[in-house]
Scaffold this motif. Structure first.
Motif, PDB file in Angstrom:
ATOM      1  N   CYS A  34       0.783  -1.242   0.000  1.00 42.31           N
ATOM      2  CA  CYS A  34       0.000   0.000   0.000  1.00 42.31           C
ATOM      3  C   CYS A  34       0.813   1.290   0.000  1.00 42.31           C
ATOM      4  O   CYS A  34       0.336   2.309  -0.512  1.00 42.31           O
ATOM      5  CB  CYS A  34      -0.935   0.018   1.213  1.00 42.31           C
ATOM      6  N   ILE A  35       2.007   1.302   0.588  1.00 42.43           N
ATOM      7  CA  ILE A  35       2.715   2.569   0.798  1.00 42.43           C
ATOM      8  C   ILE A  35       2.963   3.326  -0.506  1.00 42.43           C
ATOM      9  O   ILE A  35       2.579   4.498  -0.653  1.00 42.43           O
ATOM     10  CB  ILE A  35       4.037   2.332   1.556  1.00 42.43           C
ATOM     11  N   ASP A  36       3.596   2.682  -1.481  1.00 45.51           N
ATOM     12  CA  ASP A  36       3.915   3.391  -2.729  1.00 45.51           C
ATOM     13  C   ASP A  36       2.664   3.771  -3.527  1.00 45.51           C
ATOM     14  O   ASP A  36       2.573   4.907  -4.022  1.00 45.51           O
ATOM     15  CB  ASP A  36       4.873   2.562  -3.579  1.00 45.51           C
ATOM     16  N   PRO A  37       1.669   2.884  -3.683  1.00 48.26           N
ATOM     17  CA  PRO A  37       0.461   3.291  -4.403  1.00 48.26           C
ATOM     18  C   PRO A  37      -0.258   4.489  -3.767  1.00 48.26           C
ATOM     19  O   PRO A  37      -0.802   5.330  -4.486  1.00 48.26           O
ATOM     20  CB  PRO A  37      -0.413   2.026  -4.356  1.00 48.26           C
ATOM     21  N   ILE A  44      -7.397   3.163  -2.383  1.00 52.99           N
ATOM     22  CA  ILE A  44      -7.068   1.808  -1.925  1.00 52.99           C
ATOM     23  C   ILE A  44      -8.269   1.186  -1.224  1.00 52.99           C
ATOM     24  O   ILE A  44      -8.927   1.815  -0.397  1.00 52.99           O
ATOM     25  CB  ILE A  44      -5.882   1.838  -0.933  1.00 52.99           C
ATOM     26  N   MET A  45      -8.562  -0.077  -1.538  1.00 52.73           N
ATOM     27  CA  MET A  45      -9.492  -0.890  -0.764  1.00 52.73           C
ATOM     28  C   MET A  45      -8.690  -2.045  -0.184  1.00 52.73           C
ATOM     29  O   MET A  45      -8.326  -2.986  -0.891  1.00 52.73           O
ATOM     30  CB  MET A  45     -10.623  -1.414  -1.653  1.00 52.73           C
ATOM     31  N   GLY A  46      -8.351  -1.953   1.099  1.00 55.78           N
ATOM     32  CA  GLY A  46      -7.515  -2.964   1.738  1.00 55.78           C
ATOM     33  C   GLY A  46      -8.300  -3.855   2.670  1.00 55.78           C
ATOM     34  O   GLY A  46      -9.092  -3.365   3.487  1.00 55.78           O
ATOM     35  N   VAL A  47      -8.096  -5.141   2.552  1.00 54.81           N
ATOM     36  CA  VAL A  47      -8.736  -6.111   3.451  1.00 54.81           C
ATOM     37  C   VAL A  47      -7.630  -6.789   4.245  1.00 54.81           C
ATOM     38  O   VAL A  47      -6.812  -7.529   3.697  1.00 54.81           O
ATOM     39  CB  VAL A  47      -9.560  -7.157   2.671  1.00 54.81           C
ATOM     40  N   ALA A  48      -7.585  -6.496   5.531  1.00 57.15           N
ATOM     41  CA  ALA A  48      -6.531  -7.041   6.393  1.00 57.15           C
ATOM     42  C   ALA A  48      -7.008  -7.020   7.827  1.00 57.15           C
ATOM     43  O   ALA A  48      -7.662  -6.067   8.260  1.00 57.15           O
ATOM     44  CB  ALA A  48      -5.245  -6.231   6.260  1.00 57.15           C
ATOM     45  N   GLN A  49      -6.708  -8.054   8.573  1.00 57.11           N
ATOM     46  CA  GLN A  49      -7.142  -8.142   9.958  1.00 57.11           C
ATOM     47  C   GLN A  49      -6.312  -7.234  10.850  1.00 57.11           C
ATOM     48  O   GLN A  49      -5.256  -6.720  10.468  1.00 57.11           O
ATOM     49  CB  GLN A  49      -7.034  -9.587  10.458  1.00 57.11           C
ATOM     50  N   PRO A  61       2.593   6.791   4.398  1.00 54.93           N
ATOM     51  CA  PRO A  61       2.620   7.493   3.113  1.00 54.93           C
ATOM     52  C   PRO A  61       1.889   8.838   3.134  1.00 54.93           C
ATOM     53  O   PRO A  61       2.313   9.780   2.467  1.00 54.93           O
ATOM     54  CB  PRO A  61       1.943   6.511   2.149  1.00 54.93           C
ATOM     55  N   VAL A  62       0.804   8.921   3.912  1.00 50.37           N
ATOM     56  CA  VAL A  62       0.051  10.176   3.953  1.00 50.37           C
ATOM     57  C   VAL A  62       0.880  11.293   4.581  1.00 50.37           C
ATOM     58  O   VAL A  62       0.989  12.392   4.031  1.00 50.37           O
ATOM     59  CB  VAL A  62      -1.282   9.990   4.713  1.00 50.37           C
ATOM     60  N   ILE A  63       1.488  11.039   5.743  1.00 44.20           N
ATOM     61  CA  ILE A  63       2.255  12.112   6.388  1.00 44.20           C
ATOM     62  C   ILE A  63       3.556  12.390   5.624  1.00 44.20           C
ATOM     63  O   ILE A  63       4.079  13.495   5.683  1.00 44.20           O
ATOM     64  CB  ILE A  63       2.519  11.817   7.883  1.00 44.20           C
TER      65      ILE A  63
END
Length: 456
Positions: A34-37, A44-49, A61-63
């Motif tokens: 996710c960081i580079d994209p 981004i649509m991320g699915v992670a526990q 990446p945002v900051i």
């Protein structure tokens, strides 16, 4: 996935310096994906526990982008939505650590359950234009109604644990907030699961998103898992038996706050040193209980799943599931509170006769049978786990109550949730790529600074 180091990403040097001081070298899979994209401007649509490092996956990446400049000053540039105040606090703590070397980037956590002074401080920060706002939906709506916040210049809109927010009834609030943000805003969603309602929300909010799905990881091998198969009325007796030998550093989970209150009262009667965490408590009361538990003033914590999202303690010796969670992810998350920081841990689940089919789902996911403990003789006979008559009984009861076969998965039919949409390759305009970095060598020059201890 091949291991990726933070040094190999597009994160700027100020962020990398902070990560170096925190001894973070390699990305988790969700961070690597996710960081580079995100830096390149993709939705981004991320699915992670929980526990996969997704907070850093969007926050870093945002900051980094905000620090590079080009965003409006004295304006809210990033809005992060969280379902609970505990998670909002946890994100804010991570923000303080990751942003240690950043100048001019301010943040404020906005959540309910506080006194008037806290609300006034939030209002002042919002009107001045904090760079990053971390908020629970209800509290943010309150500030919006009072015209305390301007979202017209927002560049990043992030929803963390989106499935939890929808489960808690925040769907309308999220859509109300989304109507106030610019159409050009980059939107990022993370969810532990991908039911149809999350897909629908993603289609409403996201533009040609990159879909990232990280498989649910199995519990740590160091966790000794077992279960008691019993009738509901036998559960308190099993707890009493457990507490004859184990009374230190224990968390008991239940999916319902009323049951948490009952368990707490019963333990107090047995002179067990304990505290209860549920949504009916004020923020001050929750903070006090967590402080007492972390400082060993109380030995046992009884909590619901919702408030459990903010529990991050390394020395939990035992987790007890008073009831079987409906989702595998919740089971993994609950028992993952123990066996942390290279320690061993014990996880015990109390499986009533009408929860057997739920527990069999968990065993199927784990790929093995979990050890079943014998009931104490004085509690009488246990249900037949292999017979599993509970499934049809529960389904029939739900059909009569709700007039249909489908109710929270009780029908036993195959899950009809939609699968993830196919990943689309349409890319938005990308920012210029920096020259490729060398792999982390461990020789980055550290700045002279005091030790920081942010939340991971």
């Amino acid at each position: 996935m091949q291991k990726k180091y933070f040094e190999e990403t597009l994160l700027n040097d100020n962020i990398l310096d902070a990560l170096y001081d925190m001894r973070f070298e390699a990305c988790t899979p969700i961070q690597a994906a996710c960081i580079d994209p995100i830096i390149e401007g993709k939705d981004i649509m991320g699915v992670a526990q929980t526990g996969t490092g997704k907070t850093a996956a969007y926050l870093l990446p945002v900051i980094s982008c905000l620090d590079d400049g080009g965003y409006p000053e004295d304006a809210v540039n990033c809005l992060i939505m969280a379902p609970t105040r505990e998670l909002a606090q946890q994100i804010d703590q991570a923000m303080q650590g990751f942003g240690y070397y950043l100048d001019g980037i301010s943040s404020v956590a906005v959540y309910g359950g506080n006194d008037g002074n806290r609300y006034n401080n939030e209002m002042t920060a919002l009107k001045k234009g904090a760079s990053v706002v971390i908020a629970t939906p209800g509290r943010l709506i309150s500030h919006m109604q009072m015209n305390n916040i301007d979202l017209s210049k927002l560049s990043f809109f992030i929803l963390d644990e989106a499935d939890r927010m929808l489960d808690m009834g925040f769907s309308d609030d999220i859509l109300t907030i989304a109507k106030q943000i610019p159409k050009s805003c980059q939107t990022i969603m993370f969810s532990a699961t991908m039911p149809a309602k999350i897909e629908d929300l993603a289609k409403t909010l996201l533009k040609n998103p990159l879909n990232v799905k990280i498989a649910v990881s199995k519990p740590a091998e160091k966790i000794q898992q077992s279960a008691y198969v019993c009738y509901s009325k036998q559960k308190d007796g099993i707890l009493s038996e457990i507490f004859k030998t184990q009374q230190k550093r224990v968390i008991i989970f239940s999916g319902k706050k009323q049951r948490v209150k009952e368990i707490y009262r019963n333990l107090v009667k047995k002179n067990v040193s304990c505290g209860a965490m549920h949504s009916d408590l004020s923020q001050a009361e929750r903070d006090d209980i967590m402080f007492r538990f972390k400082s060993d003033t109380i030995d046992v914590l009884v909590a619901t799943d919702i408030v459990a999202r903010g529990i991050d303690i390394d020395d939990i010796q035992m987790v007890i599931n008073y009831d079987v969670p409906r989702d595998v992810e919740d089971y993994v998350h609950r028992i993952g509170r123990t066996a942390r920081a290279e320690r061993d841990g014990i996880a015990i689940t109390l499986v009533s006769d009408d929860e057997i089919y739920l527990f069999k789902r968990i065993e199927k996911f784990l790929g093995r049978k979990i050890e079943k403990n014998a009931l104490p003789a004085e509690l009488g006979e246990a249900p037949d786990y292999e017979a599993d008559k509970s499934h049809s009984t529960t389904a029939n009861r739900n059909r009569k109550r709700h007039g249909g076969a489908k109710h929270h998965g009780a029908s036993g039919k195959k899950d009809n949730s939609k699968t993830n949409p196919k990943q689309k390759n349409n890319e938005r305009n990308e920012k210029s790529m920096r020259p490729e970095r060398k792999r982390f060598s461990g020789k980055r020059k550290r700045k002279d600074n005091p030790t920081v201890h942010p939340e991971e």
